[in-house]
Write a protein that holds these residues in place. Sequence first.
Motif, PDB file in Angstrom:
ATOM      1  N   LEU A 146       0.840  -1.340   0.029  1.00  0.00           N
ATOM      2  CA  LEU A 146       0.002   0.103  -0.227  1.00  0.00           C
ATOM      3  C   LEU A 146       0.965   1.206   0.026  1.00  0.00           C
ATOM      4  O   LEU A 146       0.569   2.018  -0.872  1.00  0.00           O
ATOM      5  N   SER A 147       1.680   1.295   0.787  1.00  0.00           N
ATOM      6  CA  SER A 147       2.761   2.502   1.023  1.00  0.00           C
ATOM      7  C   SER A 147       3.133   2.816  -0.357  1.00  0.00           C
ATOM      8  O   SER A 147       3.344   4.015  -0.773  1.00  0.00           O
ATOM      9  N   GLU A 148       3.906   1.824  -1.109  1.00  0.00           N
ATOM     10  CA  GLU A 148       4.453   2.089  -2.393  1.00  0.00           C
ATOM     11  C   GLU A 148       3.397   2.426  -3.415  1.00  0.00           C
ATOM     12  O   GLU A 148       3.650   3.427  -4.177  1.00  0.00           O
ATOM     13  N   GLY A 149       2.316   1.765  -3.311  1.00  0.00           N
ATOM     14  CA  GLY A 149       1.185   2.278  -4.340  1.00  0.00           C
ATOM     15  C   GLY A 149       0.788   3.687  -4.232  1.00  0.00           C
ATOM     16  O   GLY A 149       0.291   4.533  -4.900  1.00  0.00           O
ATOM     17  N   ILE A 150       0.766   4.350  -2.788  1.00  0.00           N
ATOM     18  CA  ILE A 150       0.253   5.492  -2.540  1.00  0.00           C
ATOM     19  C   ILE A 150       1.342   6.439  -3.014  1.00  0.00           C
ATOM     20  O   ILE A 150       0.947   7.442  -3.691  1.00  0.00           O
TER      21      ILE A 150
END
Length: 258
Positions: free
Chosen positions: A220-224
């Motif tokens: 998620l953090s990379e996607g964000i």
Amino acid sequence: MAYNCLEIDNDDRVQIIRLARPEALNAFNKELMDELTEALKAADADPKVACIVLTGSEKAFAAGADIKEMADKSFVQAYTEDFITANWEEASRIRTPIIAAVAGYALGGGCEMAMMCDFVIAADNAKFGQPEITIGAIPGAGGTQRMAKYIGKAKAMDMCLTGRMMGAEEAERCGLVARVVPKAELMDTALEAAKKIAGFSRPISMMVKECVNRAFEVPLSEGIRFERRVFHSVFATEDQKEGMKAFVEKRDPNFKDA
Ligand code: HXC
């Protein structure tokens, strides 16, 4: 180019690709797969195409890979020719949004092909399944992976281990399809959605697709972080300027794909 197993139609900025191998319920043999890959790549490379609708017949979207064609393959053949990888992976690399308009059977490779599209609009007679286990095989075009990611372990295990078919209502309930409509309204609904998308800026819709797909690849953090960078980059486009200016001026935007 002339196709034997496909019908191509263009409606404004929407390219309709219809699988047309009725004698085998649109089972994907090599010829159909080669033609589909060619047609998808051509549509993707055409700046006048802003959305693709992939569909089949009322009876079948596609009943899977062609069983008769692959039945006698040896392991060494399948392995050395990297059976299906080249073609099928290409389909999932298309950057233009693709809507699958599914009526009838979407089984095995047909279900996998529908899952490679960006979203599915299903007719109320649609039937989805990964029945490979019933013929001594397993899904080979991402079925176990995409289904597990899209509808979760319980349903994916149920579908892949029992080989049962799932109707349109259940498919919508568990998130495999976006909308279910009466069979007679399938193409009108899919085209309406496709034209809506095609009415927006082509580069912006490609960015949306890229970002949503990213959610299935990275934490998620990379996607964000990825989404934030792409969001920043929309301010470099003329279409962002036009879209926001049109809102302020209370008029329809006139996007230029720029
Ligand atoms: C080759 C196929 C086919 C297929 C149907 N046909 N599915 N031919 N490969 N996958 C052919 C039939 O042999 C028949 O041709 C004609 O289409 C009509 O099919 P029927 O079986 O007579 O129709 P019906 O009784 O209505 O049954 C429909 C069906 C059934 C339930 C969809 O055809 C079926 O079970 N098909 C196979 C589904 C399947 O197992 N798919 C997964 C394949 S493996 P003739 O000439 O006999 O009249 C797979 C692996 C993917 O997809 C791996 C990566 C790509």
